[in-house]
Design a protein around this motif. Structure first.
Motif, PDB file in Angstrom:
ATOM      1  N   ARG A 174       0.814  -1.227   0.000  1.00 18.93           N
ATOM      2  CA  ARG A 174       0.000   0.000   0.000  1.00 18.93           C
ATOM      3  C   ARG A 174       0.842   1.269   0.000  1.00 18.93           C
ATOM      4  O   ARG A 174       0.453   2.295  -0.569  1.00 18.93           O
ATOM      5  CB  ARG A 174      -0.909   0.015   1.220  1.00 18.93           C
ATOM      6  CG  ARG A 174      -2.147  -0.819   1.015  1.00 18.93           C
ATOM      7  CD  ARG A 174      -3.079  -0.601   2.194  1.00 18.93           C
ATOM      8  NE  ARG A 174      -3.688  -1.860   2.553  1.00 18.93           N
ATOM      9  CZ  ARG A 174      -4.738  -2.370   1.926  1.00 18.93           C
ATOM     10  NH1 ARG A 174      -5.276  -1.733   0.912  1.00 18.93           N
ATOM     11  NH2 ARG A 174      -5.236  -3.513   2.294  1.00 18.93           N
ATOM     12  N   LEU A 175       2.007   1.204   0.645  1.00 19.85           N
ATOM     13  CA  LEU A 175       2.875   2.386   0.668  1.00 19.85           C
ATOM     14  C   LEU A 175       3.333   2.713  -0.761  1.00 19.85           C
ATOM     15  O   LEU A 175       3.377   3.885  -1.153  1.00 19.85           O
ATOM     16  CB  LEU A 175       4.082   2.129   1.584  1.00 19.85           C
ATOM     17  CG  LEU A 175       5.005   3.324   1.840  1.00 19.85           C
ATOM     18  CD1 LEU A 175       4.276   4.463   2.556  1.00 19.85           C
ATOM     19  CD2 LEU A 175       6.230   2.912   2.666  1.00 19.85           C
ATOM     20  N   ALA A 176       3.635   1.674  -1.529  1.00 19.17           N
ATOM     21  CA  ALA A 176       4.041   1.887  -2.932  1.00 19.17           C
ATOM     22  C   ALA A 176       2.905   2.543  -3.712  1.00 19.17           C
ATOM     23  O   ALA A 176       3.121   3.460  -4.503  1.00 19.17           O
ATOM     24  CB  ALA A 176       4.424   0.558  -3.569  1.00 19.17           C
ATOM     25  N   VAL A 192      14.378 -12.056   7.395  1.00 16.14           N
ATOM     26  CA  VAL A 192      13.425 -13.167   7.315  1.00 16.14           C
ATOM     27  C   VAL A 192      14.023 -14.354   6.559  1.00 16.14           C
ATOM     28  O   VAL A 192      14.654 -14.182   5.510  1.00 16.14           O
ATOM     29  CB  VAL A 192      12.071 -12.743   6.673  1.00 16.14           C
ATOM     30  CG1 VAL A 192      11.440 -11.614   7.471  1.00 16.14           C
ATOM     31  CG2 VAL A 192      12.226 -12.337   5.219  1.00 16.14           C
ATOM     32  N   PRO A 193      13.810 -15.552   7.092  1.00 15.75           N
ATOM     33  CA  PRO A 193      14.297 -16.738   6.394  1.00 15.75           C
ATOM     34  C   PRO A 193      13.679 -16.804   5.004  1.00 15.75           C
ATOM     35  O   PRO A 193      12.460 -16.721   4.855  1.00 15.75           O
ATOM     36  CB  PRO A 193      13.792 -17.894   7.273  1.00 15.75           C
ATOM     37  CG  PRO A 193      13.625 -17.293   8.642  1.00 15.75           C
ATOM     38  CD  PRO A 193      13.174 -15.882   8.384  1.00 15.75           C
ATOM     39  N   GLY A 194      14.509 -16.905   3.983  1.00  7.59           N
ATOM     40  CA  GLY A 194      14.024 -16.935   2.602  1.00  7.59           C
ATOM     41  C   GLY A 194      14.099 -15.587   1.911  1.00  7.59           C
ATOM     42  O   GLY A 194      13.939 -15.512   0.699  1.00  7.59           O
ATOM     43  N   ASP A 195      14.294 -14.496   2.691  1.00  8.37           N
ATOM     44  CA  ASP A 195      14.493 -13.146   2.134  1.00  8.37           C
ATOM     45  C   ASP A 195      13.361 -12.680   1.223  1.00  8.37           C
ATOM     46  O   ASP A 195      13.607 -11.963   0.233  1.00  8.37           O
ATOM     47  CB  ASP A 195      15.827 -13.077   1.343  1.00  8.37           C
ATOM     48  CG  ASP A 195      17.035 -13.505   2.172  1.00  8.37           C
ATOM     49  OD1 ASP A 195      16.996 -13.324   3.403  1.00  8.37           O
ATOM     50  OD2 ASP A 195      17.994 -14.032   1.582  1.00  8.37           O
ATOM     51  N   ASP A 196      12.133 -13.077   1.504  1.00  4.30           N
ATOM     52  CA  ASP A 196      10.996 -12.688   0.655  1.00  4.30           C
ATOM     53  C   ASP A 196      10.671 -11.200   0.863  1.00  4.30           C
ATOM     54  O   ASP A 196      10.324 -10.789   1.964  1.00  4.30           O
ATOM     55  CB  ASP A 196       9.795 -13.574   1.036  1.00  4.30           C
ATOM     56  CG  ASP A 196       8.567 -13.309   0.181  1.00  4.30           C
ATOM     57  OD1 ASP A 196       8.489 -12.255  -0.481  1.00  4.30           O
ATOM     58  OD2 ASP A 196       7.667 -14.166   0.196  1.00  4.30           O
ATOM     59  N   PRO A 197      10.767 -10.378  -0.214  1.00  7.52           N
ATOM     60  CA  PRO A 197      10.507  -8.931  -0.077  1.00  7.52           C
ATOM     61  C   PRO A 197       9.125  -8.622   0.497  1.00  7.52           C
ATOM     62  O   PRO A 197       8.962  -7.616   1.191  1.00  7.52           O
ATOM     63  CB  PRO A 197      10.606  -8.414  -1.514  1.00  7.52           C
ATOM     64  CG  PRO A 197      11.421  -9.424  -2.242  1.00  7.52           C
ATOM     65  CD  PRO A 197      11.131 -10.745  -1.590  1.00  7.52           C
ATOM     66  N   SER A 198       8.152  -9.477   0.238  1.00 10.93           N
ATOM     67  CA  SER A 198       6.799  -9.174   0.723  1.00 10.93           C
ATOM     68  C   SER A 198       6.667  -9.495   2.222  1.00 10.93           C
ATOM     69  O   SER A 198       5.654  -9.197   2.831  1.00 10.93           O
ATOM     70  CB  SER A 198       5.753  -9.938  -0.091  1.00 10.93           C
ATOM     71  OG  SER A 198       5.761 -11.298   0.260  1.00 10.93           O
ATOM     72  N   VAL A 199       7.698 -10.097   2.786  1.00 14.67           N
ATOM     73  CA  VAL A 199       7.644 -10.414   4.222  1.00 14.67           C
ATOM     74  C   VAL A 199       8.466  -9.427   5.053  1.00 14.67           C
ATOM     75  O   VAL A 199       8.101  -9.088   6.174  1.00 14.67           O
ATOM     76  CB  VAL A 199       8.108 -11.869   4.483  1.00 14.67           C
ATOM     77  CG1 VAL A 199       8.036 -12.202   5.965  1.00 14.67           C
ATOM     78  CG2 VAL A 199       7.265 -12.859   3.683  1.00 14.67           C
ATOM     79  N   ILE A 200       9.566  -8.925   4.477  1.00 11.95           N
ATOM     80  CA  ILE A 200      10.420  -7.981   5.217  1.00 11.95           C
ATOM     81  C   ILE A 200       9.607  -6.722   5.547  1.00 11.95           C
ATOM     82  O   ILE A 200       9.091  -6.059   4.655  1.00 11.95           O
ATOM     83  CB  ILE A 200      11.671  -7.605   4.383  1.00 11.95           C
ATOM     84  CG1 ILE A 200      12.489  -8.869   4.069  1.00 11.95           C
ATOM     85  CG2 ILE A 200      12.518  -6.571   5.120  1.00 11.95           C
ATOM     86  CD1 ILE A 200      13.553  -8.670   2.986  1.00 11.95           C
ATOM     87  N   SER A 202       6.755  -6.523   6.477  1.00 11.52           N
ATOM     88  CA  SER A 202       5.415  -6.735   5.892  1.00 11.52           C
ATOM     89  C   SER A 202       5.258  -6.105   4.510  1.00 11.52           C
ATOM     90  O   SER A 202       4.151  -5.758   4.087  1.00 11.52           O
ATOM     91  CB  SER A 202       4.296  -6.241   6.814  1.00 11.52           C
ATOM     92  OG  SER A 202       4.275  -6.997   7.997  1.00 11.52           O
ATOM     93  N   GLY A 203       6.370  -5.945   3.803  1.00  7.48           N
ATOM     94  CA  GLY A 203       6.354  -5.545   2.392  1.00  7.48           C
ATOM     95  C   GLY A 203       5.558  -4.308   2.034  1.00  7.48           C
ATOM     96  O   GLY A 203       4.692  -4.371   1.154  1.00  7.48           O
ATOM     97  N   PRO A 204       5.850  -3.137   2.608  1.00  7.81           N
ATOM     98  CA  PRO A 204       5.052  -1.939   2.282  1.00  7.81           C
ATOM     99  C   PRO A 204       5.143  -1.536   0.810  1.00  7.81           C
ATOM    100  O   PRO A 204       4.226  -0.907   0.294  1.00  7.81           O
ATOM    101  CB  PRO A 204       5.632  -0.843   3.180  1.00  7.81           C
ATOM    102  CG  PRO A 204       6.733  -1.439   3.959  1.00  7.81           C
ATOM    103  CD  PRO A 204       6.846  -2.894   3.655  1.00  7.81           C
ATOM    104  N   THR A 205       6.219  -1.909   0.142  1.00  8.19           N
ATOM    105  CA  THR A 205       6.360  -1.529  -1.275  1.00  8.19           C
ATOM    106  C   THR A 205       6.349  -2.742  -2.212  1.00  8.19           C
ATOM    107  O   THR A 205       6.680  -2.613  -3.385  1.00  8.19           O
ATOM    108  CB  THR A 205       7.669  -0.727  -1.493  1.00  8.19           C
ATOM    109  OG1 THR A 205       8.774  -1.525  -1.041  1.00  8.19           O
ATOM    110  CG2 THR A 205       7.651   0.576  -0.724  1.00  8.19           C
ATOM    111  N   SER A 206       5.978  -3.913  -1.674  1.00 11.27           N
ATOM    112  CA  SER A 206       5.964  -5.124  -2.502  1.00 11.27           C
ATOM    113  C   SER A 206       4.537  -5.600  -2.708  1.00 11.27           C
ATOM    114  O   SER A 206       3.719  -5.533  -1.793  1.00 11.27           O
ATOM    115  CB  SER A 206       6.750  -6.239  -1.807  1.00 11.27           C
ATOM    116  OG  SER A 206       8.090  -5.885  -1.688  1.00 11.27           O
ATOM    117  N   PRO A 207       4.237  -6.111  -3.902  1.00 16.17           N
ATOM    118  CA  PRO A 207       2.881  -6.622  -4.129  1.00 16.17           C
ATOM    119  C   PRO A 207       2.566  -7.763  -3.166  1.00 16.17           C
ATOM    120  O   PRO A 207       3.463  -8.450  -2.686  1.00 16.17           O
ATOM    121  CB  PRO A 207       2.926  -7.101  -5.576  1.00 16.17           C
ATOM    122  CG  PRO A 207       4.367  -7.198  -5.953  1.00 16.17           C
ATOM    123  CD  PRO A 207       5.103  -6.241  -5.075  1.00 16.17           C
TER     124      PRO A 207
END
Lengths: 430, 430
Positions: A174-176, A192-200, A202-207
């Motif tokens: 939503r920030l994006a 975060v284990p796995g380095d998922d952008p949507s998890v770091i 809580s992914g403010p700029t990731s879909p």
């Protein structure tokens, strides 16, 4: 020993050096500048959240040539004095009103941006709790009570994150969306284990791949009381988080500047300079800390008894994020729990000829809610434990690792490190 | 892939072959004869207990030249037809009256031995439950109720073993005491992490380091109702188990013929013949199965994502004994629990380019209380799970691994293998 000079070698100092190396290798001062665009003369709006956000902003100020304005939020005690970027401290891991106010202020900063503007978003672990602004029409109290209920009912972390993102004004991309149509460069430090952008953070700029419908289904699955405002919001099409195709329209770039793996690799290289064979077990170890410790102890036994898969002197290095299911009333975080269980497992196995030293600590400098980063295991640990008649099993059952290592004088205290690539464990066998 | 011919290579058959190799490498038919004395012309009394006892007796009969008499006890279904040694089946893991009768009969066999006699004692996992004869004056019911109470109150395994040995007529070195002054050769197959002789089958021929006083203190610590007969016995000096100096007077030899490490090494050698790099993680992994699985999954991720510490194609092999804290009402042993949690962890991490196959099974052929030895993970597992809409998390929460792998057609059924070197896990990454 191979190349290790046993007279001058100090195993405890060696492990502390590996930990310091892991921290410095993942600190934004080391890792941010090389990822910045070549041309830094433009005007930028800096926003950000997390334990490293202020340190990231400071580094950015040192390398960005154009004008900078902005605001980042960090946990209390993690601030740095920046020249252009405002740094505000708020509560973590349980959000407070200050967090709500700051995240509202960050949202306002993003509202009048045009396609010519550049936003630099600085994310790191802890960012999620520091950006607690609820979605339109939902009160902070309602959002918090749902969060608490989800934690209590044993919902999976994926489920909690799905709900969090759908009740947030900021998370889940939503920030994006707010920054659009400006160009966004997100620079992130992964915890975060796995380095998922949507998890770091809580992914403010990731879909986000989850849906409002799923969020509602999760609340219903766990029979959580849903306030009217929340139900209305989740049934409103606007509650849907942006999906990949929504954000693909904009210039929205995401760059990981520091990862757990990077930190472990740096520590491994450092070990090699001592002639000690490093073995990176994993950058993404998860699970109950005291059980994870038993597996580490079993691996140590294998090396000590069978020199499989490597020969001492060697150091097993691992990262990730363990967890602790609290049953006792003691003090300490997951790293002290890990190390206490590790020692207990070792003492239950037949003694080997090898010497074992270990360190378990959080790279952010804070192991759980105490002031220590972690703790050490060295021969004096057991001497102190015997001297003071400390029963390891009882300390562990009471989740009281902090008190145990305080009594054995093995706490590692660094203060906030202003980076965060999660757990760091190193076990030396020689 | 290195030397693996990807067209003809069958990963599932490969893992099953590693498991079969581990079993056969630790089977008494393979391992007992080379440890027997050179001169086998003397007369021997054979006694023994455990899952492998009948197979050990049968192998002994094939290699011993002199006259043989004796009696061994095995769990129901683990018998073998021997020519000279009587084989009786009794209950395991919960002892029954048959076990009491057989162990009494074994005790009688040892009573008239002289210094010229030779006793061969054949021990393997399960032997403890199969030799439940209580100490003088204690009823089987009282011994059982104390055992049940200890298991319920969460006493540590060391504590349970201390009490068991002191309430037993056979365990903790008492069988050796009964056989004295005869020469005793104990041949044992280890199913315990660390291979401690005093732990295998509760060490009937090994000295015990714990005391009656400690046994009483443990019962009091957990506020367990102590029957009068038990209290009197534990206060009686005769209740003390033999210590090292007590047994050192006699010719009492202990030989490990099969160990978990041996089985893992054999599997590792087999893997090498396929050009697949083996990596023995540990022969003594302990801990909650579903947490141990998470660490294994993290190690797989490290290999798949970072080729650390080894490159695929490789196989991670581990042994030991995991445990399951039952919370659900499902079916299955610790190996199905392990594998289900392992798969769940893998599915939560970002997908890798690598293919992962796994096997988790008990070398005795029985995973917990079901009829399967263990189970497999292969691509068809997930296909079946999707097709049948199986929710992995729900099956795991219900401790229902057996049902899950039954539905995906991944059970491994061997029947009793008549050896027992505990868990066997192999994870192929290629």
């Amino acid at each position: 020993m191979n190349q290790v000079d046993s007279k001058s070698f100090n195993p405890t100092a060696f492990l502390q050096e590996l930990f310091a190396t892991a921290i410095s290798a993942s600190h934004p001062a080391q890792t941010l500048s090389k990822h910045l665009p070549k041309d830094t003369r433009g005007s930028v709006t800096v926003i950000g959240a997390g334990k490293a956000a202020a340190a990231m902003a400071l580094t950015l100020e040192q390398h960005w040539k154009g004008p900078i304005t902005g605001l980042v939020v960090v946990p209390y005690g993690h601030g740095e004095a920046c020249q252009y970027v405002e740094v505000i401290e708020a509560a973590h891991p349980v959000p407070d009103e200050m967090g709500v106010q700051v995240s509202h202020k960050i949202a306002l900063l993003t509202q009048k941006l045009s396609a010519d503007d550049i936003v630099i978003c600085l994310l790191s672990g802890g960012g999620s709790a520091l950006l607690p602004l609820p979605a339109v029409g939902i009160s902070f109290q309602d959002k918090q009570s749902i969060n608490t209920a989800l934690l209590r009912c044993g919902a999976a972390i994926d489920e909690i994150n799905c709900v969090r993102k759908h009740l947030s004004a900021i998370k889940g991309g939503r920030l994006a969306q707010m920054c659009a149509p400006a160009t966004i460069h997100t620079y992130a430090i992964s915890d975060v284990p796995g380095d998922d952008p949507s998890v770091i953070a809580s992914g403010p700029t990731s879909p986000d791949s989850t849906t409002s419908e799923q969020a509602l289904a999760i609340l219903e699955k766990y029979v959580i009381t849903i306030p009217k405002s929340v139900r209305e919001w989740l049934n409103n099409p606007h509650s849907e988080t942006p999906k990949p195709h929504d954000l693909a329209k904009y210039n929205n770039q995401f760059t990981l500047i520091s990862t757990p793996q990077q930190a472990l690799n740096a520590a491994a290289s450092k070990a090699q300079t001592y002639g000690i064979t490093p073995w990176i077990l994993s950058d993404c170890v998860e699970g109950e800390a005291k059980e994870v410790a038993k597996v580490h102890a079993a691996i140590v036994q294998q090396i000590a008894n069978h020199t499989q898969p490597i020969k001492p002197p060697c150091v097993i290095i691992s990262g990730g994020e363990t967890s602790v299911t609290l049953k006792g009333s003691g003090r300490g975080g997951r790293n002290s729990e890990f190390l206490l269980s590790f020692i207990l497992s070792l003492t239950k196995q037949p003694q080997t000829q090898r010497q074992v030293y270990a360190i378990a600590a959080d790279t952010d400098g804070i192991d759980g809610s105490e002031h220590n980063a972690g703790c050490l295991f060295q021969p004096s640990t057991m001497q102190q434990a015997h001297l003071k008649q400390l029963n390891l099993g009882e300390y562990l059952a009471n989740n009281d690792g902090y008190s145990f290592f305080e009594l054995t004088d093995d706490l590692i205290i660094t203060g906030p490190t202003r980076t965060n690539v999660n757990d760091f464990r190193a076990i030396l066998i020689y």
